[in-house]
Design an enzyme around this catalytic site. Sequence first.
Site, PDB file in Angstrom:
ATOM      1  N   GLU A 115       0.835  -1.210   0.000  1.00 22.34           N
ATOM      2  CA  GLU A 115       0.000   0.000   0.000  1.00 22.34           C
ATOM      3  C   GLU A 115       0.864   1.253   0.000  1.00 22.34           C
ATOM      4  OE1 GLU A 115      -2.936  -0.569   3.121  1.00 22.34           O
ATOM      5  OE2 GLU A 115      -3.984  -2.029   1.837  1.00 22.34           O
TER       6      GLU A 115
ATOM      7  N   CYS B  94      -1.445  -4.494  -5.840  1.00 21.86           N
ATOM      8  CA  CYS B  94      -2.056  -5.721  -5.313  1.00 21.86           C
ATOM      9  C   CYS B  94      -1.038  -6.855  -5.245  1.00 21.86           C
ATOM     10  CB  CYS B  94      -3.203  -6.174  -6.212  1.00 21.86           C
ATOM     11  SG  CYS B  94      -4.648  -5.120  -6.199  1.00 21.86           S
TER      12      CYS B  94
ATOM     13  N   GLU C 187      -1.254  -9.932  -6.290  1.00 21.10           N
ATOM     14  CA  GLU C 187      -1.116 -10.713  -7.527  1.00 21.10           C
ATOM     15  C   GLU C 187      -0.146 -10.035  -8.480  1.00 21.10           C
ATOM     16  OE1 GLU C 187      -3.815  -9.646  -5.954  1.00 21.10           O
ATOM     17  OE2 GLU C 187      -5.608 -10.703  -6.590  1.00 21.10           O
TER      18      GLU C 187
ATOM     19  N   CYS D  92      -8.893  -8.557  -8.182  1.00 18.67           N
ATOM     20  CA  CYS D  92      -9.557  -7.370  -8.726  1.00 18.67           C
ATOM     21  C   CYS D  92      -9.471  -7.393 -10.256  1.00 18.67           C
ATOM     22  CB  CYS D  92      -8.943  -6.100  -8.153  1.00 18.67           C
ATOM     23  SG  CYS D  92      -7.386  -5.612  -8.929  1.00 18.67           S
TER      24      CYS D  92
HETATM   25  N1  THU Z   1      -5.905  -6.175  -2.991  1.00 16.05           N
HETATM   26  C1  THU Z   1      -5.047  -7.122  -3.475  1.00 16.05           C
HETATM   27  O1  THU Z   1      -3.908  -7.245  -3.031  1.00 16.05           O
HETATM   28  N2  THU Z   1      -5.498  -7.917  -4.491  1.00 16.05           N
HETATM   29  C2  THU Z   1      -6.737  -7.828  -5.056  1.00 16.05           C
HETATM   30  O2  THU Z   1      -6.994  -8.475  -6.061  1.00 16.05           O
HETATM   31  C3  THU Z   1      -7.748  -6.968  -4.447  1.00 16.05           C
HETATM   32  C4  THU Z   1      -7.247  -5.968  -3.468  1.00 16.05           C
HETATM   33  C5  THU Z   1      -5.419  -5.285  -1.913  1.00 16.05           C
HETATM   34  C6  THU Z   1      -5.232  -3.853  -2.333  1.00 16.05           C
HETATM   35  C7  THU Z   1      -5.327  -3.135  -0.995  1.00 16.05           C
HETATM   36  O3  THU Z   1      -4.027  -3.121  -0.406  1.00 16.05           O
HETATM   37  C8  THU Z   1      -6.230  -4.005  -0.152  1.00 16.05           C
HETATM   38  O4  THU Z   1      -6.329  -5.256  -0.840  1.00 16.05           O
HETATM   39  C9  THU Z   1      -7.614  -3.441   0.047  1.00 16.05           C
HETATM   40  O5  THU Z   1      -8.166  -3.087  -1.169  1.00 16.05           O
END
Ligand code: THU
Length: 142
Positions: A50, A59, A61, A97
């Site tokens: 983040e 993210c 992935e 996502c």
């Molecule tokens: N997040 C992921 O790491 N992968 C996804 O496919 C969906 C969201 C993370 C991004 C952020 O740090 C946290 O989840 C909340 O959205």
Amino acid sequence: MHSMENSQYTDLVKAALDARAMAYVPYSHYAVGAALLTEEGEIYRGGNIENASYGATNCAERTAIFKAVSEGRRRFAAIAIAGGMEGCEPVDYAWPCGICRQVMREFAGKDFRVLVARSASDYKEYLLEELLPCGFGGESIK
Ligand code: THU
């Protein structure tokens, strides 16, 4: 959706659960781990990273995929994903996502599997095509 016990997939899911420990999540406190299996059988792990400027967050992935691609790997068999509140076991399946589905599409063959996990023994298996039907890919712009 496909469900079958497969020890290679169980190892991949465990790697995704382990990768959650490396997530940097001071804002959402939602820790995601991903583990990407190359066609040669190597595993690349990634956590979400983040940022105080929220839109700069990466993210889990994409962390795993970009690590692998930046090391010269481009052929992948599967990715496992696990997510939940930091310090807690996952409660729900962590769905990738839309941006991550699109990034998977760039490097995935027809057989690429996406595993969403709640634990080492509780995961669901999909073809990427099921999660991103009619996806846009490089073949359209050749
Ligand atoms: N997040 C992921 O790491 N992968 C996804 O496919 C969906 C969201 C993370 C991004 C952020 O740090 C946290 O989840 C909340 O959205």
